[in-house]
Design an enzyme around this catalytic site. Structure first.
Site, PDB file in Angstrom:
ATOM      1  N   HIS A  52      35.133  46.792  43.390  1.00  0.00           N
ATOM      2  CA  HIS A  52      35.320  47.942  42.497  1.00  0.00           C
ATOM      3  C   HIS A  52      36.031  49.082  43.238  1.00  0.00           C
ATOM      4  O   HIS A  52      37.148  49.445  42.914  1.00  0.00           O
ATOM      5  CB  HIS A  52      33.944  48.377  41.985  1.00  0.00           C
TER       6      HIS A  52
ATOM      7  N   HIS B 280      46.426  44.433  37.832  1.00  0.00           N
ATOM      8  CA  HIS B 280      45.242  45.117  37.304  1.00  0.00           C
ATOM      9  C   HIS B 280      44.718  44.305  36.131  1.00  0.00           C
ATOM     10  O   HIS B 280      45.496  43.726  35.382  1.00  0.00           O
ATOM     11  CB  HIS B 280      45.623  46.532  36.828  1.00  0.00           C
TER      12      HIS B 280
ATOM     13  N   ASP C 217      45.549  52.173  43.435  1.00  0.00           N
ATOM     14  CA  ASP C 217      45.142  52.045  44.824  1.00  0.00           C
ATOM     15  C   ASP C 217      46.297  51.793  45.781  1.00  0.00           C
ATOM     16  O   ASP C 217      46.112  51.849  46.993  1.00  0.00           O
ATOM     17  CB  ASP C 217      44.122  50.900  44.963  1.00  0.00           C
TER      18      ASP C 217
HETATM   19  N1  ACO Z   1      49.283  39.480  44.484  1.00  0.00           N
HETATM   20  C1  ACO Z   1      49.857  38.296  44.211  1.00  0.00           C
HETATM   21  N2  ACO Z   1      49.653  37.613  43.063  1.00  0.00           N
HETATM   22  C2  ACO Z   1      48.840  38.168  42.159  1.00  0.00           C
HETATM   23  C3  ACO Z   1      48.207  39.417  42.375  1.00  0.00           C
HETATM   24  C4  ACO Z   1      48.466  40.084  43.592  1.00  0.00           C
HETATM   25  N3  ACO Z   1      47.927  41.268  43.839  1.00  0.00           N
HETATM   26  N4  ACO Z   1      47.451  39.727  41.288  1.00  0.00           N
HETATM   27  C5  ACO Z   1      47.611  38.709  40.430  1.00  0.00           C
HETATM   28  N5  ACO Z   1      48.451  37.772  40.938  1.00  0.00           N
HETATM   29  C6  ACO Z   1      48.935  36.562  40.275  1.00  0.00           C
HETATM   30  C7  ACO Z   1      47.837  35.539  40.111  1.00  0.00           C
HETATM   31  O1  ACO Z   1      47.832  34.658  41.204  1.00  0.00           O
HETATM   32  C8  ACO Z   1      48.257  34.872  38.826  1.00  0.00           C
HETATM   33  O2  ACO Z   1      49.337  34.011  39.106  1.00  0.00           O
HETATM   34  P1  ACO Z   1      49.440  32.563  38.368  1.00  0.00           P
HETATM   35  O3  ACO Z   1      49.455  32.863  36.896  1.00  0.00           O
HETATM   36  O4  ACO Z   1      50.714  31.966  38.868  1.00  0.00           O
HETATM   37  O5  ACO Z   1      48.223  31.814  38.794  1.00  0.00           O
HETATM   38  C9  ACO Z   1      48.841  35.997  37.985  1.00  0.00           C
HETATM   39  O6  ACO Z   1      49.310  36.960  38.941  1.00  0.00           O
HETATM   40  C10 ACO Z   1      47.854  36.644  37.034  1.00  0.00           C
HETATM   41  O7  ACO Z   1      46.769  37.174  37.788  1.00  0.00           O
HETATM   42  P2  ACO Z   1      45.248  37.179  37.331  1.00  0.00           P
HETATM   43  O8  ACO Z   1      44.399  36.771  38.499  1.00  0.00           O
HETATM   44  O9  ACO Z   1      45.063  36.471  36.039  1.00  0.00           O
HETATM   45  O10 ACO Z   1      45.003  38.717  37.052  1.00  0.00           O
HETATM   46  P3  ACO Z   1      43.606  39.389  36.843  1.00  0.00           P
HETATM   47  O11 ACO Z   1      43.776  40.362  35.730  1.00  0.00           O
HETATM   48  O12 ACO Z   1      42.502  38.422  36.759  1.00  0.00           O
HETATM   49  O13 ACO Z   1      43.396  40.170  38.240  1.00  0.00           O
HETATM   50  C11 ACO Z   1      43.316  41.865  39.870  1.00  0.00           C
HETATM   51  C12 ACO Z   1      43.557  41.526  38.400  1.00  0.00           C
HETATM   52  C13 ACO Z   1      41.921  41.356  40.312  1.00  0.00           C
HETATM   53  C14 ACO Z   1      43.337  43.395  40.009  1.00  0.00           C
HETATM   54  C15 ACO Z   1      44.415  41.210  40.719  1.00  0.00           C
HETATM   55  O14 ACO Z   1      45.694  41.615  40.256  1.00  0.00           O
HETATM   56  C16 ACO Z   1      44.276  41.531  42.210  1.00  0.00           C
HETATM   57  O15 ACO Z   1      43.492  40.880  42.894  1.00  0.00           O
HETATM   58  N6  ACO Z   1      45.019  42.568  42.719  1.00  0.00           N
HETATM   59  C17 ACO Z   1      44.922  42.961  44.104  1.00  0.00           C
HETATM   60  C18 ACO Z   1      43.664  43.783  44.332  1.00  0.00           C
HETATM   61  C19 ACO Z   1      43.792  45.194  43.834  1.00  0.00           C
HETATM   62  O16 ACO Z   1      44.775  45.896  44.059  1.00  0.00           O
HETATM   63  N7  ACO Z   1      42.726  45.663  43.128  1.00  0.00           N
HETATM   64  C20 ACO Z   1      42.662  47.028  42.617  1.00  0.00           C
HETATM   65  C21 ACO Z   1      42.695  47.090  41.139  1.00  0.00           C
HETATM   66  S1  ACO Z   1      42.746  48.805  40.643  1.00  0.00           S
HETATM   67  C22 ACO Z   1      41.162  49.315  40.636  1.00  0.00           C
HETATM   68  O17 ACO Z   1      40.227  48.560  40.606  1.00  0.00           O
HETATM   69  C23 ACO Z   1      40.871  50.826  40.725  1.00  0.00           C
END
Ligand code: ACO
Length: 453
Positions: free
Chosen positions: A272, A311, A367
């Site tokens: 989070h 996100h 972030d």
């Molecule tokens: N880097 C590389 N690839 C990514 C990233 C990333 N940061 N985020 C998503 N993807 C890819 C996934 O692998 C997936 O690819 P695919 O379809 O080929 O398998 C596709 O993009 C869709 O991603 P999902 O996992 O379905 O996205 P979800 O909505 O579940 O995840 C999340 C969102 C957890 C924020 C993710 O983007 C992530 O881990 N980001 C990095 C961590 C981060 O910055 N978190 C902060 C969020 S802001 C906050 O909480 C205040």
């Protein structure tokens, strides 16, 4: 016969019985309780909705924060985050979140006066903080401190009393920064700094963090402004994990300090509140803009994650990331040059030029840049989540107040799908047989390294 086309209802046919049910649709939702009528036998409990992590369940009606993730829109009480960051102070936004309207001049004066005059914490709370180990995590200290506030204001238990609710809102918004700064000073082995009523909300927080021997600590106005904007950006984000925790715990009728402590606990979790710290670690690992192509290749090979991108809700540029960017230049004018900024900007540019990221709708989130700004303000990484909790307190209390006024509020109590055994015959201790160990600690516990004295 199905319902007529165009009616606001959902026809559900239970293929076990062939019966069809009409579920009313309101605001694009069906009531999970309407599923309960669906049963095979009359004495059955009825159908439940299964939704672990509530990813597709609206848990309340709320008029505080609106997000359109596809369009990259964030609004509080109908005002766009862009307008609020440009034209309001954090305390004005806190008022808006809690009371639903932007304050008039006199209302704002009274609000700022009340917050400013409740920033001190009881000396006993200071002594309570002194009892923590020198290296206690500041978020653990904040969590305990906010919970402890409930013992100093027992009248806050009267949650139906409007005056008590107002005082709890004022005290929480005013005292959380004091507790946050005390937790930092404790870690640093520095004396706690008392609040200074001549300073603004953000200035006062920076003074409580960094004042040394000067008579009055006045931070650079560009830094105080950037911090105030960061506070606005983090003030509320509708039903996220910590806000749901505040509402869930608050639904038991507990006092608001204890409910907000639950929010602090939820925010403490790395999923989070911790992504900005991971962004800094990533940028340090990349080391130089020259290494970015290699790094992005590793991301595409799924060996790395591009932290600060993507996100759950925003499938477009996170509007908060764009606003932070606008303040970066000013911050770096007022502070030492940080080479990570160059890496971050180049990384963003290349990722946004790359079909791999754009086709997956991966854009910078709040972030991606917030950690770099905190670092420029000389705030250590273990304080990042604590800083997040300061403005989010306003959102938590606004949501807690809305919960109190919602006629549909009941104690939150989800259902479960029971997967365990049933109706077993009790076995006397002497007759029990089975593997030597089920559960419990491992036979040989690894020694916990001792840290410090
Ligand atoms: N880097 C590389 N690839 C990514 C990233 C990333 N940061 N985020 C998503 N993807 C890819 C996934 O692998 C997936 O690819 P695919 O379809 O080929 O398998 C596709 O993009 C869709 O991603 P999902 O996992 O379905 O996205 P979800 O909505 O579940 O995840 C999340 C969102 C957890 C924020 C993710 O983007 C992530 O881990 N980001 C990095 C961590 C981060 O910055 N978190 C902060 C969020 S802001 C906050 O909480 C205040």
């Amino acid at each position: 016969m199905g319902a007529a086309m165009g009616s606001d209802s959902l026809s559900v046919t239970d293929n076990r019985t062939g019966k069809t049910y009409e579920l009313p649709i309101e605001d694009g939702t069906v009531r999970a309780m309407d599923l309960r009528q669906i049963k095979v036998d009359e004495d059955e409990f009825g159908m439940l909705a299964y939704d672990p992590a509530f990813t597709n369940t609206a848990s309340c009606r709320s008029s505080i924060t609106y997000i359109d993730g596809a369009a990259g829109v964030l609004e509080h009480r109908g005002y766009s985050i862009e307008q609020l960051c440009e034209r309001s102070s954090f305390l004005e936004v806190a008022y808006l979140l809690i009371f639903g309207e932007l304050p008039t001049g006199p209302q704002l004066d009274r609000w700022v006066f009340d917050i400013t005059h409740h920033t001190f914490v009881h000396e006993d709370l200071k002594h309570f903080f002194e009892g923590f180990r020198y290296d206690a995590h500041p978020m653990g200290m904040l969590l305990a401190g906010v919970g402890a506030l409930s013992t100093f204001y027992p009248d806050a238990k009267q949650i139906d009393d409007e005056e008590e609710r107002y005082m709890a809102a004022v005290r929480l918004i005013a005292k959380v920064p004091t507790l946050a700064a005390f937790s930092y000073r404790h870690n640093m082995g520095l004396p706690y700094v008392y609040p200074d009523n001549d300073l603004s909300f953000a200035e006062n927080f920076l003074a409580m963090m960094f004042k040394k021997t000067e008579m009055q600590y006045r931070p650079d106005s560009r830094l105080a402004k950037a911090l105030d904007v960061l506070f606005i950006l983090h003030a509320d984000h509708e039903q996220n994990c910590s806000t749901s925790a505040v509402r869930g715990v608050g639904s038991s009728g507990v006092d608001p300090y204890s409910a907000v402590a639950a929010g602090v606990a939820a925010l403490y979790g790395p999923l989070h509140g911790g992504a900005n710290e991971a962004v800094l670690r990533m940028l340090r690992r990349i080391e130089s803009p020259d290494n970015i192509p290699d790094f992005l290749a590793r991301v595409k090979d799924r060996e790395e994650k591009l932290m600060g991108f993507g996100h759950r809700v925003y499938k477009n540029y996170d509007p908060r990331a764009r606003i932070i960017q606008q303040h970066m230049d000013e911050v770096f004018e007022a502070t030492e040059y940080n080479p990570l900024v160059e890496i971050a900007r180049e990384l963003e540019k290349r990722a946004l030029d790359d079909e791999y990221f754009t086709s997956r709708k991966l854009y910078p989130n709040v972030d991606f840049y917030s950690g770099i700004i905190y670092e420029a303000l000389e705030i250590p990484t273990n304080m990042f989540t604590v800083i997040f909790a300061i403005p989010r307190t306003a959102g938590w209390i606004a949501q807690w107040m809305e919960l109190q006024e919602d006629p549909e509020t009941k104690i939150a109590r989800p259902r479960q799908i029971y997967t365990g055994e049933r109706e077993r015959e009790y076995v006397a201790l002497a007759d029990r047989d089975g593997p030597e160990k089920i559960g419990g600690p491992p036979a040989k516990r690894p020694k916990r390294p001792r840290r410090g004295a």
